[in-house]
Design a protein around this motif. Structure first.
Motif, mmCIF file in Angstrom:
data_model
loop_
_atom_site.group_PDB
_atom_site.id
_atom_site.type_symbol
_atom_site.label_atom_id
_atom_site.label_comp_id
_atom_site.label_asym_id
_atom_site.label_seq_id
_atom_site.Cartn_x
_atom_site.Cartn_y
_atom_site.Cartn_z
ATOM 1 N N ASP A 1 0.827 -1.199 0.000
ATOM 2 C CA ASP A 1 0.000 0.000 0.000
ATOM 3 C C ASP A 1 0.872 1.263 0.000
ATOM 4 O OD1 ASP A 1 -2.566 -1.347 0.125
ATOM 5 O OD2 ASP A 1 -2.054 -1.869 2.185
ATOM 6 N N ASN A 2 0.222 2.402 -0.105
ATOM 7 C CA ASN A 2 0.948 3.666 -0.055
ATOM 8 C C ASN A 2 1.634 3.866 1.294
ATOM 9 O OD1 ASN A 2 1.651 6.346 -1.089
ATOM 10 N ND2 ASN A 2 0.217 7.099 0.458
ATOM 11 N N ALA A 3 1.048 3.275 2.333
ATOM 12 C CA ALA A 3 1.599 3.272 3.692
ATOM 13 C C ALA A 3 0.936 2.111 4.414
ATOM 14 C CB ALA A 3 1.301 4.592 4.401
ATOM 15 N N PRO A 4 1.530 1.618 5.503
ATOM 16 C CA PRO A 4 0.892 0.519 6.234
ATOM 17 C C PRO A 4 -0.549 0.849 6.596
ATOM 18 C CG PRO A 4 3.113 0.878 7.040
ATOM 19 C CD PRO A 4 2.836 1.994 6.086
ATOM 20 N N GLN A 5 -1.458 -0.113 6.328
ATOM 21 C CA GLN A 5 -2.899 0.115 6.495
ATOM 22 C C GLN A 5 -3.570 -0.882 7.441
ATOM 23 O OE1 GLN A 5 -4.673 2.626 4.884
ATOM 24 N NE2 GLN A 5 -2.742 3.363 4.055
ATOM 25 N N GLU A 6 -2.855 -1.911 7.849
ATOM 26 C CA GLU A 6 -3.523 -3.023 8.515
ATOM 27 C C GLU A 6 -3.340 -2.966 10.038
ATOM 28 O OE1 GLU A 6 -5.564 -4.733 6.748
ATOM 29 O OE2 GLU A 6 -4.931 -3.871 4.835
#
Length: 386
Positions: A36-41
């Protein structure tokens, strides 16, 4: 263009970024990829605390202690937004009181700082704590409050500034294949790019589709879905530390080592609270709002879609009713509700598989990532490059 490093880490959550950090500290060059563009989880959706006191004795507690030391070292050098607030386990009945007294004895023996507080001391520290709920508390002063939505981004900035010549961070980069090559391994992205490394470590959390889906489908991995909520900022309300409650005492693995664990009476709680794996925690965020959580629903890795994306009103109402039994806040309106998802393993404490001599998967550590992920990563880097 072919990019090369000593180590390629797949996944920039706390466990993946922890591996990158530990490898860089050991002098290795690192590529860290993030789909992703940045950690999302899970890393940005969790409660946001480092609670070593909740871990069982042995390696996990040591991983937690190592993580704590590293957080504090980096915070002294670069602001990650980490606060040394401490954690409080509030006992609400005789069973829970017995368990916190036994955990106190264990931690005294282990030389991990803690303090038993009587009811009057608890009420003096927490003006919002309902007197009818609290009997006593066990306080761990070394433990940390972390802002999960921002900390990992700050840590990535720190790595880029600290190791500009040996660290490459590749967001928006999905790895779809890993193959052994002479002296190492090769990864291919969905864009057709090639990444070469001596070692590849896959820390993919609960993402089971892009790499080795057959391995995950046939594993004992399960995914836990959590629900959490956050109040509006509450001027005048101050929580001087993380609050864990009677249901936390009944859930955390450290208490399962206590002599009285098997004797506790769970019938004092609404069975639905236990069915949904609810345990009530409170943490005040930097803006003065209070985060409240959480619940746990489960599905196997082969059928994660069973969990769905809905936030269930019944679960929120159960959590809110129990929360109101514990604290008296001036405003219980919520500004946010959300889900989080993390993976864990039935019958084991993690999923660690050596796919090839130079390719490994490490995931499924349950809800222990923020507390012990950095320490686990350090241990695994030492073993990987031994």
């Amino acid at each position: 263009m072919l990019k090369q490093a000593d180590l390629l880490v797949v996944g920039a959550g706390i466990l993946g970024t922890g591996h990158a950090l530990q490898a860089l500290r050991s002098g290795y060059s690192v590529i860290l990829s993030e789909k992703d563009n940045a950690p999302q989880e899970a890393t940005v959706r969790n409660f946001g605390q480092a609670v070593i006191s909740g871990l069982s004795r042995g390696k996990w507690k040591q991983y937690g202690l190592d993580s704590l030391a590293l957080y504090q070292e980096i915070q002294a050098e670069f602001d990650l937004g980490i606060r040394n607030n401490g954690s409080y386990y509030i006992a609400s009945n005789a069973d829970e009181l017995q368990l916190i007294e036994e955990l106190y004895a264990i931690n005294v023996q282990d030389n991990y700082r803690c303090q038993l507080l009587n009811k009057a001391e608890c009420l003096q520290r927490f003006a919002t704590l309902r007197p009818e709920y609290c009997l006593a508390a066990l306080y761990f002063p070394l433990e940390l409050s972390i802002e999960p939505r921002t900390m990992i981004h700050r840590l990535l900035v720190y790595l880029q500034k600290k190791y500009p010549d040996t660290f490459q961070y590749l967001p928006n980069t999905s790895i779809c294949a890993c193959t052994p090559v002479n002296g190492g391994a090769m990864a291919e992205t969905t864009k057709g790019e090639k990444l070469k490394a001596s070692k590849i470590i896959i820390c993919s959390g609960s993402e089971f589709r892009l790499l080795y889906p057959e391995i995950f489908r046939n594993s004992n991995l399960v995914v836990s879905k959590l629900q959490m909520m956050q109040t509006y900022p509450l001027p005048g309300v101050h929580l001087p530390g993380n609050i864990l409650t009677g249901l936390s005492i009944r859930r955390y693995e450290s208490f399962q080592q206590c002599p009285s664990w098997a004797k506790k009476d769970d019938a004092v709680y609404d069975p639905k609270l236990l069915d949904y794996g609810i345990h009530i925690l409170f943490k005040q965020a930097l803006d003065g709002s209070i985060i409240i959580g959480d619940s746990h629903e489960y599905a196997p890795a082969s059928a994660v879609e069973q969990l769905g994306f809905d936030v269930h009103t019944e679960i929120n109402e159960l959590m809110l009713n129990e929360a109101q039994r514990i604290l008296q806040l001036p405003d219980w309106r919520m500004q946010k509700y959300w889900n989080g998802f993390y993976s864990q393993v039935k019958g084991a404490d993690m999923f660690h598989l050596q796919v090839d001599e130079n390719i490994q998967i490490l995931t499924g550590i349950g809800g222990k990532g923020m507390t012990s992920g950095l320490g686990l990563a350090g241990h695994n880097i030492t073993q990987t490059f031994a």
